[in-house]
Design a protein around this motif. Structure first.
Motif, PDB file in Angstrom:
ATOM      1  N   GLY A 108       0.779  -1.230   0.000  1.00 18.16           N
ATOM      2  CA  GLY A 108       0.000   0.000   0.000  1.00 18.16           C
ATOM      3  C   GLY A 108       0.807   1.274   0.000  1.00 18.16           C
ATOM      4  N   SER A 109       2.130   1.150   0.021  1.00 16.21           N
ATOM      5  CA  SER A 109       2.983   2.334   0.013  1.00 16.21           C
ATOM      6  C   SER A 109       3.405   2.661  -1.421  1.00 16.21           C
ATOM      7  CB  SER A 109       4.232   2.089   0.865  1.00 16.21           C
ATOM      8  OG  SER A 109       5.065   3.217   0.850  1.00 16.21           O
ATOM      9  N   VAL A 110       3.030   3.844  -1.890  1.00 14.15           N
ATOM     10  CA  VAL A 110       3.376   4.304  -3.237  1.00 14.15           C
ATOM     11  C   VAL A 110       4.459   5.369  -3.089  1.00 14.15           C
ATOM     12  CG1 VAL A 110       2.516   5.452  -5.318  1.00 14.15           C
ATOM     13  CG2 VAL A 110       1.042   3.846  -4.075  1.00 14.15           C
ATOM     14  N   PRO A 111       5.605   5.223  -3.754  1.00 16.07           N
ATOM     15  CA  PRO A 111       6.645   6.248  -3.649  1.00 16.07           C
ATOM     16  C   PRO A 111       6.112   7.627  -4.062  1.00 16.07           C
ATOM     17  CG  PRO A 111       7.489   4.311  -4.799  1.00 16.07           C
ATOM     18  CD  PRO A 111       6.006   4.127  -4.637  1.00 16.07           C
ATOM     19  N   PHE A 112       6.503   8.648  -3.319  1.00 11.54           N
ATOM     20  CA  PHE A 112       6.020  10.011  -3.571  1.00 11.54           C
ATOM     21  C   PHE A 112       6.228  10.423  -5.024  1.00 11.54           C
ATOM     22  CE2 PHE A 112       6.524  14.670  -3.525  1.00 11.54           C
ATOM     23  CZ  PHE A 112       5.312  15.019  -2.964  1.00 11.54           C
ATOM     24  N   ARG A 113       7.325  10.015  -5.612  1.00 10.71           N
ATOM     25  CA  ARG A 113       7.612  10.391  -7.011  1.00 10.71           C
ATOM     26  C   ARG A 113       6.544   9.867  -7.985  1.00 10.71           C
ATOM     27  NH1 ARG A 113      11.044   6.240  -5.827  1.00 10.71           N
ATOM     28  NH2 ARG A 113      10.848   4.408  -7.139  1.00 10.71           N
ATOM     29  N   ASP A 114       5.785   8.843  -7.551  1.00 11.72           N
ATOM     30  CA  ASP A 114       4.749   8.247  -8.395  1.00 11.72           C
ATOM     31  C   ASP A 114       3.350   8.772  -8.097  1.00 11.72           C
ATOM     32  OD1 ASP A 114       6.730   6.695  -9.581  1.00 11.72           O
ATOM     33  OD2 ASP A 114       6.426   5.015  -8.208  1.00 11.72           O
ATOM     34  N   TRP A 115       3.238   9.696  -7.143  1.00  9.50           N
ATOM     35  CA  TRP A 115       1.930  10.253  -6.817  1.00  9.50           C
ATOM     36  C   TRP A 115       1.485  11.207  -7.913  1.00  9.50           C
ATOM     37  CZ3 TRP A 115       1.567  12.162  -1.081  1.00  9.50           C
ATOM     38  CH2 TRP A 115       1.899  11.122  -0.213  1.00  9.50           C
ATOM     39  N   PRO A 116       0.253  11.092  -8.387  1.00 12.23           N
ATOM     40  CA  PRO A 116      -0.278  12.117  -9.290  1.00 12.23           C
ATOM     41  C   PRO A 116      -0.330  13.461  -8.551  1.00 12.23           C
ATOM     42  CG  PRO A 116      -1.713  10.194  -9.226  1.00 12.23           C
ATOM     43  CD  PRO A 116      -0.705  10.020  -8.132  1.00 12.23           C
ATOM     44  N   GLU A 117      -0.068  14.509  -9.247  1.00 16.34           N
ATOM     45  CA  GLU A 117      -0.079  15.845  -8.646  1.00 16.34           C
ATOM     46  C   GLU A 117      -1.403  16.121  -7.932  1.00 16.34           C
ATOM     47  OE1 GLU A 117       1.980  18.878  -7.361  1.00 16.34           O
ATOM     48  OE2 GLU A 117       2.851  17.477  -8.794  1.00 16.34           O
ATOM     49  N   GLY A 118      -2.489  15.620  -8.474  1.00  4.13           N
ATOM     50  CA  GLY A 118      -3.815  15.902  -7.936  1.00  4.13           C
ATOM     51  C   GLY A 118      -4.142  15.276  -6.593  1.00  4.13           C
ATOM     52  N   VAL A 119      -3.281  14.374  -6.065  1.00  2.00           N
ATOM     53  CA  VAL A 119      -3.535  13.822  -4.727  1.00  2.00           C
ATOM     54  C   VAL A 119      -2.609  14.412  -3.671  1.00  2.00           C
ATOM     55  CG1 VAL A 119      -4.478  11.646  -5.610  1.00  2.00           C
ATOM     56  CG2 VAL A 119      -2.061  11.767  -4.940  1.00  2.00           C
ATOM     57  N   LYS A 120      -1.576  15.097  -4.106  1.00  7.50           N
ATOM     58  CA  LYS A 120      -0.637  15.675  -3.140  1.00  7.50           C
ATOM     59  C   LYS A 120      -1.347  16.719  -2.289  1.00  7.50           C
ATOM     60  CE  LYS A 120       3.375  14.762  -5.990  1.00  7.50           C
ATOM     61  NZ  LYS A 120       4.431  15.319  -6.853  1.00  7.50           N
ATOM     62  N   GLY A 121      -1.186  16.601  -0.975  1.00  3.46           N
ATOM     63  CA  GLY A 121      -1.838  17.517  -0.054  1.00  3.46           C
ATOM     64  C   GLY A 121      -3.260  17.124   0.312  1.00  3.46           C
ATOM     65  N   HIS A 122      -3.729  15.978  -0.159  1.00  2.00           N
ATOM     66  CA  HIS A 122      -5.109  15.559   0.096  1.00  2.00           C
ATOM     67  C   HIS A 122      -5.228  14.402   1.086  1.00  2.00           C
ATOM     68  CE1 HIS A 122      -7.083  18.088  -2.933  1.00  2.00           C
ATOM     69  NE2 HIS A 122      -5.924  17.986  -3.561  1.00  2.00           N
ATOM     70  N   PHE A 123      -4.107  13.906   1.605  1.00  2.00           N
ATOM     71  CA  PHE A 123      -4.153  12.780   2.534  1.00  2.00           C
ATOM     72  C   PHE A 123      -4.559  13.259   3.923  1.00  2.00           C
ATOM     73  CE2 PHE A 123      -1.773  11.185  -0.952  1.00  2.00           C
ATOM     74  CZ  PHE A 123      -2.080   9.835  -1.010  1.00  2.00           C
ATOM     75  N   ILE A 124      -5.483  12.537   4.544  1.00  2.00           N
ATOM     76  CA  ILE A 124      -5.979  12.872   5.881  1.00  2.00           C
ATOM     77  C   ILE A 124      -5.481  11.856   6.898  1.00  2.00           C
ATOM     78  CG2 ILE A 124      -8.050  13.200   7.298  1.00  2.00           C
ATOM     79  CD1 ILE A 124      -9.473  14.045   4.657  1.00  2.00           C
ATOM     80  N   THR A 125      -5.653  10.556   6.603  1.00  2.00           N
ATOM     81  CA  THR A 125      -5.184   9.512   7.507  1.00  2.00           C
ATOM     82  C   THR A 125      -4.639   8.335   6.723  1.00  2.00           C
ATOM     83  OG1 THR A 125      -7.255   8.268   7.637  1.00  2.00           O
ATOM     84  CG2 THR A 125      -6.950  10.041   9.239  1.00  2.00           C
ATOM     85  N   ARG A 126      -3.851   7.541   7.437  1.00  2.00           N
ATOM     86  CA  ARG A 126      -3.359   6.260   6.942  1.00  2.00           C
ATOM     87  C   ARG A 126      -3.842   5.224   7.939  1.00  2.00           C
ATOM     88  NH1 ARG A 126       3.003   4.624   6.438  1.00  2.00           N
ATOM     89  NH2 ARG A 126       2.975   5.163   8.646  1.00  2.00           N
ATOM     90  N   THR A 127      -4.457   4.142   7.463  1.00  2.00           N
ATOM     91  CA  THR A 127      -5.016   3.134   8.360  1.00  2.00           C
ATOM     92  C   THR A 127      -4.349   1.784   8.132  1.00  2.00           C
ATOM     93  OG1 THR A 127      -6.793   2.668   6.786  1.00  2.00           O
ATOM     94  CG2 THR A 127      -7.255   4.290   8.496  1.00  2.00           C
ATOM     95  N   PRO A 128      -3.977   1.112   9.211  1.00  2.00           N
ATOM     96  CA  PRO A 128      -3.347  -0.202   9.042  1.00  2.00           C
ATOM     97  C   PRO A 128      -4.380  -1.255   8.653  1.00  2.00           C
ATOM     98  CG  PRO A 128      -3.601   0.298  11.371  1.00  2.00           C
ATOM     99  CD  PRO A 128      -4.058   1.517  10.608  1.00  2.00           C
ATOM    100  N   PRO A 129      -3.951  -2.248   7.890  1.00  2.00           N
ATOM    101  CA  PRO A 129      -4.877  -3.337   7.570  1.00  2.00           C
ATOM    102  C   PRO A 129      -5.101  -4.208   8.807  1.00  2.00           C
ATOM    103  CG  PRO A 129      -2.706  -3.815   6.682  1.00  2.00           C
ATOM    104  CD  PRO A 129      -2.637  -2.435   7.272  1.00  2.00           C
TER     105      PRO A 129
END
Length: 135
Positions: A108-129
């Motif tokens: 579930g970890s995507v390297p930052f360099r692979d993030w689309p510009e449109g999701v940067k700054g939109h993360f609120i939480t990370r939840t463990p499986p």
């Protein structure tokens, strides 16, 4: 009441989310979450590259201090809640592009360099499986 959802990678959108920080609905009375669900489904249907990502909806993800919120999840992967999106096709495409990269990741970890510009700054939480935490 719970309803069975898709197996695998899913973007679960809050269909009752606010339209913006200042408005519950747009000029036609439609909630931002409902509009984002429509955009996600429209963009998904437009490109077979998104076939591996389910788009689902549910009322209220309890992120009411935010707006246009989605939960990205998959079995045995870290999940993410993201929000503050415009309820449009550009945001939907960025979310689905991130979901594709997420689907290809090991846990579930995507390297930052692979993030689309449109999701940067939109993360609120990370939840463990279930049954795991991140080291």
């Amino acid at each position: 009441m719970l309803k069975r959802s898709a197996d695998g990678v899913a973007v679960v959108a809050c269909n009752t989310c606010r339209h913006s920080p200042d408005a519950r609905a747009d000029e036609q009375g439609q909630r931002g979450g409902a509009k984002l669900v429509e955009a996600l489904r429209r963009v998904k249907a437009s490109d077979p590259a998104y076939d591996g990502v389910a788009v689902e909806e549910m009322p209220c993800l309890f992120t009411c201090s935010e707006f246009c919120t989605v939960h990205l999840r998959s079995p045995r992967k870290v999940g993410y809640v993201m929000g503050r999106f415009a309820p449009d096709d550009d945001a939907a495409r960025a979310i689905l592009d991130y979901a594709r990269a997420y689907a290809q990741s090991d846990w579930g970890s995507v390297p930052f360099r692979d993030w689309p510009e449109g999701v940067k700054g939109h993360f609120i939480t990370r939840t463990p499986p279930e049954g795991y935490v991140v080291e």
